[in-house]
Design a protein around this motif. Structure first.
Motif, short mmCIF file in Angstrom:
data_model
loop_
_atom_site.label_atom_id
_atom_site.label_comp_id
_atom_site.label_asym_id
_atom_site.label_seq_id
_atom_site.Cartn_x
_atom_site.Cartn_y
_atom_site.Cartn_z
N GLU A 63 0.83 -1.19 0.00
CA GLU A 63 0.00 0.00 0.00
C GLU A 63 0.87 1.25 0.00
O GLU A 63 1.34 1.69 1.03
CB GLU A 63 -0.90 -0.01 1.23
CG GLU A 63 -1.85 -1.20 1.27
CD GLU A 63 -2.68 -1.24 2.54
OE1 GLU A 63 -2.34 -0.50 3.49
OE2 GLU A 63 -3.65 -1.99 2.58
N ALA A 66 -3.64 5.39 -1.65
CA ALA A 66 -5.03 4.91 -1.78
C ALA A 66 -5.47 4.82 -3.23
O ALA A 66 -6.44 4.12 -3.54
CB ALA A 66 -5.96 5.84 -1.01
N GLN A 71 -4.57 -5.29 -6.51
CA GLN A 71 -5.66 -6.16 -6.10
C GLN A 71 -5.39 -7.58 -6.58
O GLN A 71 -4.69 -7.79 -7.57
CB GLN A 71 -7.01 -5.67 -6.63
CG GLN A 71 -7.01 -5.38 -8.10
CD GLN A 71 -8.19 -4.53 -8.54
OE1 GLN A 71 -9.02 -4.97 -9.30
NE2 GLN A 71 -8.23 -3.28 -8.08
N ARG A 94 -5.39 -6.10 -0.47
CA ARG A 94 -6.68 -5.81 -1.12
C ARG A 94 -7.06 -6.97 -2.03
O ARG A 94 -6.28 -7.41 -2.87
CB ARG A 94 -6.57 -4.51 -1.91
CG ARG A 94 -7.93 -3.98 -2.35
CD ARG A 94 -7.80 -2.58 -2.92
NE ARG A 94 -9.10 -1.99 -3.17
CZ ARG A 94 -9.45 -1.41 -4.33
NH1 ARG A 94 -8.57 -1.36 -5.32
NH2 ARG A 94 -10.63 -0.88 -4.49
N TYR A 98 -11.74 -5.07 -9.06
CA TYR A 98 -12.59 -3.90 -9.18
C TYR A 98 -12.38 -3.31 -10.58
O TYR A 98 -11.30 -2.84 -10.92
CB TYR A 98 -12.21 -2.87 -8.11
CG TYR A 98 -12.48 -3.35 -6.71
CD1 TYR A 98 -13.57 -2.87 -5.99
CD2 TYR A 98 -11.64 -4.28 -6.10
CE1 TYR A 98 -13.82 -3.31 -4.70
CE2 TYR A 98 -11.89 -4.72 -4.81
CZ TYR A 98 -12.98 -4.23 -4.12
OH TYR A 98 -13.23 -4.68 -2.84
N ASN A 182 -8.05 1.69 1.99
CA ASN A 182 -9.23 1.04 1.41
C ASN A 182 -9.72 -0.10 2.30
O ASN A 182 -9.77 -1.26 1.88
CB ASN A 182 -8.91 0.49 0.01
CG ASN A 182 -8.26 1.49 -0.92
OD1 ASN A 182 -7.17 1.27 -1.43
ND2 ASN A 182 -8.92 2.61 -1.13
N ASN A 184 -12.71 -0.95 3.65
CA ASN A 184 -14.07 -1.47 3.68
C ASN A 184 -14.13 -2.89 3.11
O ASN A 184 -13.44 -3.22 2.15
CB ASN A 184 -15.01 -0.55 2.92
CG ASN A 184 -15.15 0.81 3.58
OD1 ASN A 184 -14.89 0.95 4.77
ND2 ASN A 184 -15.54 1.81 2.82
#
Length: 298
Positions: A63, A66, A71, A94, A98, A182, A184
């Motif tokens: 990371e 952001a 991913q 992550r 997406y 990130n 959530n």
């Protein structure tokens, strides 16, 4: 281990291997890592992953910012993930894929605002319901006898966790506690056997936002190794939030029995929405059975 490359999706398949007894310091059986804008699609199927010093499978991402795309997605099925020193599966990056999809039909007239891109999320699949029609093998994973949790999730993303047997792990069955950039998290947990672990069967903590559906699971006989101390473990399901956390959970069709703590233990200091059962589902499939736990059912 991939760097950059947000335009491309790097495909990897790890199928039909014996991955065991890798014993260097902090050495996992399989390490999947994406950095910066790298996007990985990693399918892990029908492997025997055991006796590794650290985790059976570790997923991580670096990371930096952001806005980094980093991913990891894929489908992990039919694996035997057992007897590893740390977690059976550790998710510290992550996860899920997406994709930004823009569709303008008909063409936007001049001067009208262009619709924003829609984010389409494909979760990381760990186990799939049913059997493989090709070889007849069950498409879930066996995640058992690992030193720490069966599966732990410590970063944000999207997971579908289905049809897995998670038993006899050293500190709990499934632990979801996302953080980092990130953070959530969206999780579907369906049709698993989360039983006979030392610790909590299913532990979900939201410091940012977690949305979870918990359906048709067997959660029984999870163990508190020291019943007389002040630390309560051995709950079937434990739901907790931090002061700014938001946790949204729907639980239907679960059988929660014989755990050393509570059937469902709610520890909320933030915002919690919890729906237990759904009478609108057919043939009473929406009801949970929460019976025979050492402490309260809920």
């Amino acid at each position: 281990h991939m760097l950059n490359g947000s335009i491309d999706l790097q495909d990897v398949e790890i199928v039909g291997n014996v991955i065991e007894a890798n014993t260097g310091a902090n050495t996992s059986g399989i390490l999947v890592r994406a950095e910066a804008d790298a996007r990985l699609l990693v399918d892990i199927e029908d492997n025997r992953i055991r006796y590794n010093t650290a985790d059976g499978i570790e997923l991580s991402t670096r990371e930096n910012d952001a806005t980094d795309i980093r991913q990891v997605g894929g489908t992990w099925v039919k694996n035997q993930i057992t007897n590893n020193g740390d977690h059976g599966v550790q998710i510290i990056g992550r996860h899920g894929l997406y994709d930004n999809i823009t569709e303008i039909v008909p063409q936007v007239p001049p001067g009208d605002p262009v619709p924003p891109a829609e984010v389409v999320v494909t979760p990381l699949f760990i186990g799939i319901e049913g059997s493989d029609p090709g070889d007849g093998k069950d498409r879930g994973n066996v995640i058992s006898n690992n030193g720490l949790d069966g599966m732990t999730v410590n970063r944000g993303g999207a997971i579908s966790f289905a049809n897995n047997v998670v038993k006899f792990n050293g500190t709990g069955g499934v632990d979801i506690d996302p953080g980092g950039i990130n953070p959530n998290q969206t999780t579907s947990i369906r049709g698993n056997d989360l039983s006979e672990n030392t610790g909590i069967g299913l532990d979900i903590n939201a410091a940012p936002t977690v949305i979870a559906t918990v359906r048709d699971n067997l959660i029984r006989n999870n163990d508190d190794p020291i019943l007389g101390d002040a630390v309560l473990t051995g709950d079937g399901i434990e739901l907790s939030t931090g002061a700014t956390g938001q946790l949204h959970v729907v639980a239907t069709g679960n059988f929660i029995e014989g755990n050393d703590g509570r059937g469902v233990d709610i520890r909320n200091t933030g915002t919690l929405q919890f729906k237990v059962g759904d009478p609108l589902l057919p043939l009473e499939t929406g009801k949970n059975e929460i019976v025979g736990n050492r402490l309260e059912g809920v």
